[in-house]
Enzyme design. Sequence first.
Site, PDB file in Angstrom:
ATOM      1  N   ASP A  64       0.806  -1.225   0.000  1.00 34.59           N
ATOM      2  CA  ASP A  64       0.000   0.000   0.000  1.00 34.59           C
ATOM      3  C   ASP A  64       0.844   1.281   0.000  1.00 34.59           C
ATOM      4  O   ASP A  64       0.370   2.332  -0.391  1.00 34.59           O
ATOM      5  CB  ASP A  64      -0.941   0.023   1.221  1.00 34.59           C
ATOM      6  CG  ASP A  64      -0.201  -0.224   2.536  1.00 34.59           C
ATOM      7  OD1 ASP A  64       1.036  -0.375   2.517  1.00 34.59           O
ATOM      8  OD2 ASP A  64      -0.853  -0.273   3.596  1.00 34.59           O
ATOM      9  N   HIS A  65       2.098   1.189   0.415  1.00 35.74           N
ATOM     10  CA  HIS A  65       2.933   2.386   0.534  1.00 35.74           C
ATOM     11  C   HIS A  65       3.688   2.706  -0.763  1.00 35.74           C
ATOM     12  O   HIS A  65       3.563   3.797  -1.306  1.00 35.74           O
ATOM     13  CB  HIS A  65       3.976   2.210   1.645  1.00 35.74           C
ATOM     14  CG  HIS A  65       3.458   2.356   3.038  1.00 35.74           C
ATOM     15  ND1 HIS A  65       2.522   1.522   3.572  1.00 35.74           N
ATOM     16  CD2 HIS A  65       3.772   3.241   4.012  1.00 35.74           C
ATOM     17  CE1 HIS A  65       2.285   1.892   4.821  1.00 35.74           C
ATOM     18  NE2 HIS A  65       3.025   2.937   5.115  1.00 35.74           N
ATOM     19  N   ASP A 119       3.902  -1.210  11.503  1.00 33.69           N
ATOM     20  CA  ASP A 119       3.472   0.126  11.111  1.00 33.69           C
ATOM     21  C   ASP A 119       2.867   0.766  12.352  1.00 33.69           C
ATOM     22  O   ASP A 119       2.100   0.125  13.074  1.00 33.69           O
ATOM     23  CB  ASP A 119       2.439   0.052   9.990  1.00 33.69           C
ATOM     24  CG  ASP A 119       2.192   1.439   9.416  1.00 33.69           C
ATOM     25  OD1 ASP A 119       2.722   1.734   8.333  1.00 33.69           O
ATOM     26  OD2 ASP A 119       1.493   2.237  10.070  1.00 33.69           O
ATOM     27  N   ARG A 379      -0.257  12.848  10.071  1.00 34.46           N
ATOM     28  CA  ARG A 379       1.075  13.396  10.365  1.00 34.46           C
ATOM     29  C   ARG A 379       1.342  14.611   9.496  1.00 34.46           C
ATOM     30  O   ARG A 379       1.076  14.590   8.298  1.00 34.46           O
ATOM     31  CB  ARG A 379       2.167  12.353  10.078  1.00 34.46           C
ATOM     32  CG  ARG A 379       2.096  11.227  11.067  1.00 34.46           C
ATOM     33  CD  ARG A 379       3.297  10.307  11.028  1.00 34.46           C
ATOM     34  NE  ARG A 379       3.191   9.453  12.200  1.00 34.46           N
ATOM     35  CZ  ARG A 379       3.464   8.160  12.225  1.00 34.46           C
ATOM     36  NH1 ARG A 379       3.922   7.553  11.148  1.00 34.46           N
ATOM     37  NH2 ARG A 379       3.317   7.480  13.329  1.00 34.46           N
ATOM     38  N   ARG A 536       9.302   2.740  11.387  1.00 33.56           N
ATOM     39  CA  ARG A 536      10.337   2.266  10.454  1.00 33.56           C
ATOM     40  C   ARG A 536      11.642   1.926  11.169  1.00 33.56           C
ATOM     41  O   ARG A 536      12.283   2.779  11.780  1.00 33.56           O
ATOM     42  CB  ARG A 536      10.567   3.297   9.337  1.00 33.56           C
ATOM     43  CG  ARG A 536      11.011   4.659   9.803  1.00 33.56           C
ATOM     44  CD  ARG A 536      10.960   5.693   8.686  1.00 33.56           C
ATOM     45  NE  ARG A 536       9.566   6.005   8.354  1.00 33.56           N
ATOM     46  CZ  ARG A 536       9.144   7.168   7.869  1.00 33.56           C
ATOM     47  NH1 ARG A 536      10.003   8.124   7.622  1.00 33.56           N
ATOM     48  NH2 ARG A 536       7.872   7.369   7.602  1.00 33.56           N
TER      49      ARG A 536
HETATM   50  C1  MIC Z   1       4.139   6.298   8.233  1.00 33.88           C
HETATM   51  O1  MIC Z   1       2.987   6.663   8.321  1.00 33.88           O
HETATM   52  O2  MIC Z   1       5.112   6.999   8.552  1.00 33.88           O
HETATM   53  C2  MIC Z   1       4.411   4.885   7.743  1.00 33.88           C
HETATM   54  C3  MIC Z   1       5.077   4.995   6.448  1.00 33.88           C
HETATM   55  O3  MIC Z   1       3.220   4.193   7.575  1.00 33.88           O
HETATM   56  C4  MIC Z   1       5.280   4.211   8.804  1.00 33.88           C
HETATM   57  C5  MIC Z   1       5.897   2.967   8.409  1.00 33.88           C
HETATM   58  C6  MIC Z   1       7.061   3.136   7.522  1.00 33.88           C
HETATM   59  O4  MIC Z   1       7.868   4.052   7.708  1.00 33.88           O
HETATM   60  O5  MIC Z   1       7.181   2.280   6.653  1.00 33.88           O
HETATM   61  C7  MIC Z   1       4.631   3.991  10.163  1.00 33.88           C
HETATM   62  O6  MIC Z   1       3.779   4.749  10.540  1.00 33.88           O
HETATM   63  O7  MIC Z   1       5.056   3.109  10.916  1.00 33.88           O
HETATM   64 FE1  SF4 Z   2      -0.011   4.792   5.078  1.00 36.74          FE
HETATM   65 FE2  SF4 Z   2       1.309   5.476   7.316  1.00 36.74          FE
HETATM   66 FE3  SF4 Z   2      -0.125   7.270   5.938  1.00 36.74          FE
HETATM   67 FE4  SF4 Z   2      -1.371   5.390   7.243  1.00 36.74          FE
HETATM   68  S1  SF4 Z   2      -0.104   6.985   8.139  1.00 36.74           S
HETATM   69  S2  SF4 Z   2      -1.824   6.058   5.181  1.00 36.74           S
HETATM   70  S3  SF4 Z   2       0.008   3.655   7.008  1.00 36.74           S
HETATM   71  S4  SF4 Z   2       1.722   6.196   5.238  1.00 36.74           S
END
Ligand code: MIC
Ligand code: SF4
Length: 640
Positions: A64-65, A119, A379, A536
Site C-alpha cells: 500500500d505504501h 506500522d 502526520r 520504520r
Molecule cells: C508512516 O505513516 O510513517 C508509515 C510509512 O506508515 C510508517 C511505516 C514506515 O515508515 O514504513 C509507520 O507509521 O510506521
Molecule cells: Fe499509510 Fe502510514 Fe499514511 Fe497510514 S499513516 S496512510 S500507514 S503512510
Amino acid sequence: MGSTLAGQILAAHLVSGTLSVGEEIAIRIDQTLTQDATGTMAYLQFEAMGVPRVRTEVSVSYVDHNMLQAGFENADDHRFLQSIARKYGIHFSRPGNGICHQVHLERFGAPGKTLLGSDSHTPTGGGVGMLAIGAGGLDVAVAMGGGAFYLTVPKILGVKLTGALQPWVSGKDVILEMLRRRSVKGGVGRIVEYYGPGVASLTVPQRATITNMGAELGATTSLFPSDDATRAFLESQGRGAVWTPLAADADADYDETLEIDLSTLVPLAAAPHSPDAVQPVADNAGTVVQQVCVGSCTNSSYYDLAIVAAVLRGKTVHPDVSLTVSPGSKQVYEMIAESGVLADLIASGARILESGCGPCIGMGQAPPSDSISVRTFNRNFPGRSGTASAGVFLVSPEVAAATALTGTLTDPRTLGALPAVRPFTGAANLADQLIEAPAADGSAVEIIRGPNIKPLPIHPGVPATLTGEVLLKVGDNITTDHIMPAGAKVLPLRSNIPAISQYVFERVDPTFPARAQTAGGGFVIGGANYGQGSSREHAALAPMYLGVTAVIVKSFARIHLANLINFGIIPLTFANEADYDRVAQGTRVTLPDIAARLRAGQPVVLELPDGTQLPLAHALTPRQVTIILAGGLLNSMREA
Ligand code: MIC
Ligand code: SF4
C-alpha cells in the site's frame, strides 16, 4: 477493583512477567500485519530465522505504501513479498486492495485478539476492540515465528466519553482534542482506553480514526469496547461470527482518567508542523490553501468520502485548489462507485487516486512551494509531504471538503445544514479477490529477489569501551521522518540499507552520512521524545550501518527505542536532563567500560574530553542488554 479492557486482553495473552506498570512482560500475538515499506526487511529477517511457516493465527502482508513505480525497485519488492507470502503461509493483499489498516479492520480485525503490525498506525484495530500494537519489523518477524512480543506494561489512561458529536464534528475532532490536551508525548507509556455513555454514538470507522491517531499521542495503543456497533460492523463484513462483547468492568481501575463531552467539541485542525498544534478551525479560518487531500488510514472509510462528496455535490473545487481523494480500500472504492459518491467527486473536479497511502507518505502529490496543504491524514511533520517549504494542516473530511470548496481553511459549520450523504444500500463486495490466501504447502515456492534487495548488514558487536565523536546534536520531538525520511525518492530503497543510509538525517543535516562514515561512526545526542512517529526500523538500521553506536537523549519514543535495541544501538538517557547542554556536537566522548557496566547493571557514564563524567540512565532489562551486546536481536538469536 475491576479490570480494564486492555488489562483483560493482556492477561489473556500473558506469556511471562507480571501485569504491573513498568514491568517487562511478554504476550502472545494472534495476528500480524506488515506493509511493503517495512515488510521487505521484516521478511528478510523472518527468513534469517529459518522458521518454515508462520505460527500465528493470521499473518497478512499488504502492499500500500510504495505504489509509485518510477523504476523497477518497488515492483521488484512487491514480487518478492508475494513469493515470500506464498512460501511461508501469509495472506497477500495485492497492490490496489487498499491501506493495510483499513483493509485489516474490514477483513481480519476481531475483538479481544492481539495484533502486531510493522506500522505505527496498527492501533486502528482498536476500533473493533483489538489490542493492536505497532512495532519494528524484526519484532513482527519474531511474532510470525511464534515468538512472544515483549513490552513494558503501560499505564491505562481511561477516557470517558459523554454526550454526542454535533453536526459537522467528527471522530477526527475527538482525537485532535486528545492531542490538544495531551500533546505528542501525552500517550507515551500508556494505553488509551475509551469508555462511557458517549461510545455507543460513535461508528466503528469513527472509533478507528480515534485509535489510529492515538499513535500521534505516543500511546502504546488505543482501544474501544466491543459492542452492538462493533457487531453491526463485523456483520456488514460477513464476519459476525468473530464478534464477542467486550468492555472494561464497571469499576475498572484506570491509572489515569479524563473526560470528553463530545457535544462540546468543535471542528479542529492541527497546524504545521506537529499533530499536537491543535486549534479550532475557526481560529485559522481564511488561511489560503493550495491543496486538499482526503484519505489515509485515518479517514478513508465510506462515510469519510461520502461526506466530502455531499459537500461538493453540484459544485466545483475552488480554482486554486488541487483536491485528491484516495479510498482506503478496494471495498470502499467499490462502494463509492456503486452509490454515486464517486461520480459526485469526479464531477466536482476531485483527482481520484488509487487505494493506498499515496500523498500521506509523500508518494506523489507534493504540494507547491510555500503552500498550505489541508489533509485528513495523521502526520504533518516538516517535509513529509515532499515539499520542505509547505505547511500541512490535519483536519476531518468535513473541514477538508469545506476548504476545497472555498479555497481557504473553513469551519464547515459556516456552510449551513449538514447535507444529505448518499447512503450505500447494496451489499459490500466481500469476495477478497485481491487477497491471495496462503497455499497449504509453500515449501516448493521459489523466492524472487530483484537487484534492489540487498542482504541485511551485520552488526560487529559492542566493544568493551566506546569512544567516538558526537556526530549530531538535535532537539526535542525528533521524528523517525527526520532520522530516515520517506517519500517517492527514498522509499524504493527500503530493501537496500547501503543505499538508503545515504539519506539518514537528510532534512536535518545532509552531511551526516558522509561525516559518520569518515569518522568511523559515533554518537547522536537528542532531546525529549526522540524517535516519535513511524515504526520504520530503518531509522535504527541505517544509522547502525553508518556506525552510530549509541544514542543519548532526554527520553525516547517507544517503538524507536525497541528498534534501537533490536539493532544493537545503545539507547541511553541523561540522568540529569540539564547535562544535555554540556555535550556539544563535534566533541569526542567516551562510554567507559560500557559493555561490562551494562552487563553488571552498574551505573553508566559519559566522559567528556576534560574528564568530566555525566551520569546516564537506562531502563534496559537483562534480556535487552544481552541483545544489544550481541549486536542486535538477530545476532543474539543466532548465538542462543
Ligand atoms: C508512516 O505513516 O510513517 C508509515 C510509512 O506508515 C510508517 C511505516 C514506515 O515508515 O514504513 C509507520 O507509521 O510506521
Ligand atoms: Fe499509510 Fe502510514 Fe499514511 Fe497510514 S499513516 S496512510 S500507514 S503512510
